[in-house]
Enzyme design. Structure first.
Site, PDB file in Angstrom:
ATOM      1  N   ASN A 163       0.649  -1.212  -0.152  1.00 22.49           N
ATOM      2  CA  ASN A 163       0.031  -0.041   0.068  1.00 22.49           C
ATOM      3  C   ASN A 163       0.828   1.207   0.022  1.00 22.49           C
ATOM      4  O   ASN A 163       2.078   1.106  -0.108  1.00 22.49           O
ATOM      5  CB  ASN A 163      -0.996  -0.019   1.270  1.00 22.49           C
ATOM      6  CG  ASN A 163      -2.229   0.589   0.897  1.00 22.49           C
ATOM      7  OD1 ASN A 163      -2.365   1.737   0.346  1.00 22.49           O
ATOM      8  ND2 ASN A 163      -3.476  -0.284   1.177  1.00 22.49           N
ATOM      9  N   HIS A 202      21.371   0.732  13.425  1.00 27.30           N
ATOM     10  CA  HIS A 202      22.482   0.961  14.095  1.00 27.30           C
ATOM     11  C   HIS A 202      22.816   0.245  15.264  1.00 27.30           C
ATOM     12  O   HIS A 202      21.715   0.175  16.070  1.00 27.30           O
ATOM     13  CB  HIS A 202      22.808   2.753  14.417  1.00 27.30           C
ATOM     14  CG  HIS A 202      23.236   3.236  13.047  1.00 27.30           C
ATOM     15  ND1 HIS A 202      24.376   3.250  12.539  1.00 27.30           N
ATOM     16  CD2 HIS A 202      22.378   4.161  12.307  1.00 27.30           C
ATOM     17  CE1 HIS A 202      24.350   4.147  11.449  1.00 27.30           C
ATOM     18  NE2 HIS A 202      23.211   4.611  11.389  1.00 27.30           N
ATOM     19  N   THR A 241       9.844  -6.435  17.329  1.00 28.35           N
ATOM     20  CA  THR A 241      11.385  -6.576  17.760  1.00 28.35           C
ATOM     21  C   THR A 241      11.948  -8.048  17.568  1.00 28.35           C
ATOM     22  O   THR A 241      12.964  -8.202  17.419  1.00 28.35           O
ATOM     23  CB  THR A 241      11.735  -6.182  18.946  1.00 28.35           C
ATOM     24  OG1 THR A 241      10.970  -6.670  20.114  1.00 28.35           O
ATOM     25  CG2 THR A 241      11.300  -4.572  18.886  1.00 28.35           C
ATOM     26  N   ARG A 250       3.657  -7.899  21.254  1.00 24.87           N
ATOM     27  CA  ARG A 250       3.475  -9.251  21.928  1.00 24.87           C
ATOM     28  C   ARG A 250       2.194  -9.971  21.371  1.00 24.87           C
ATOM     29  O   ARG A 250       1.523  -9.365  20.741  1.00 24.87           O
ATOM     30  CB  ARG A 250       3.436  -8.885  23.449  1.00 24.87           C
ATOM     31  CG  ARG A 250       2.164  -8.143  23.840  1.00 24.87           C
ATOM     32  CD  ARG A 250       2.050  -7.734  25.187  1.00 24.87           C
ATOM     33  NE  ARG A 250       1.245  -7.157  25.619  1.00 24.87           N
ATOM     34  CZ  ARG A 250      -0.180  -7.685  25.778  1.00 24.87           C
ATOM     35  NH1 ARG A 250      -0.414  -8.841  25.786  1.00 24.87           N
ATOM     36  NH2 ARG A 250      -1.064  -6.840  26.224  1.00 24.87           N
TER      37      ARG A 250
END
Length: 209
Positions: free
Chosen positions: A85, A115, A162, A177
């Site tokens: 999209n 980084h 993550t 989560r």
């Protein structure tokens, strides 16, 4: 041409600032001119032929997608029957690999390089992002380097992912989560080809598997 001569020419090329200017220009044109052209066939042709992006059959790529990569390659591959999209960031430096029947909602960011905040030199680190078949990435979600979004998984809008997402899991939040589980009996076949940069399309041609 001998292999030694090829190596020398490549080394000379990589030392030339003009080479990097040309490489940067390809991305500049892609993101500031091509991405704003309202004809999808033109956009896809440029992404495939100039940037080397792999795009599957019956996949829709909206206007104003932002692609990045290294000077030598853009490691982005998108499977069949996907919807990419508006205003999505696809980071082809370490790689973004999207399976079939994947929906990525507007302003999502799939980031393959960032980084190391603990590095004294602020070193760049990364790994490919992999989005498996039938996954759905919600609006403004962020997928960080090295994450695999499993088959049929759903990433809720605004989530920051993550770590890898299990198959058919629903994840949300910052950091994301597991908040639910998706039905595994998925039979849809995405076929979304709107006119120009709208949500208007001929729904009578929608296919299902």
């Amino acid at each position: 041409m001998s292999s030694k001569l090829k190596v020398r020419l490549k080394q000379a090329l990589l030392k030339s600032s003009a080479y990097y200017v040309f490489a940067a220009a390809k991305y500049f044109v892609a993101n500031n001119i091509i991405a704003k052209i309202p004809f999808e066939s033109v956009r896809k042709a440029y992404y495939r032929r100039i940037l080397g992006v792999s795009i599957g059959n019956d996949t829709h790529i909206s206007m104003r997608v932002f692609l990045t990569g290294y000077h030598s390659r853009c490691q982005v591959s998108i499977g069949d029957n996907c919807v990419i999209n508006r205003e999505i960031y696809l980071d082809g430096r370490a790689g973004v690999h999207i399976g079939n029947n994947v929906n990525v909602s507007f302003q999502a960011c799939l980031l393959s390089l960032h980084h190391d905040h603990n590095s004294p030199e602020f070193s760049a680190i990364g790994a490919p992002v992999i989005v498996q078949d039938h996954a759905w990435i919600g609006a403004r979600a962020v997928i960080l380097p090295g994450v695999t979004v499993g088959e049929g998984a759903v990433v809720a809008a605004g989530a920051v992912v993550t770590r890898s997402v299990p198959d058919y899991a629903v994840v949300g939040g910052v950091p994301a989560r597991v908040i639910g589980e998706r039905n595994r009996n998925l039979t849809y076949l995405t076929n979304f080809s709107p006119f120009f940069d709208t949500d208007i399309f001929d729904e009578s041609h929608v296919k299902s598997s």
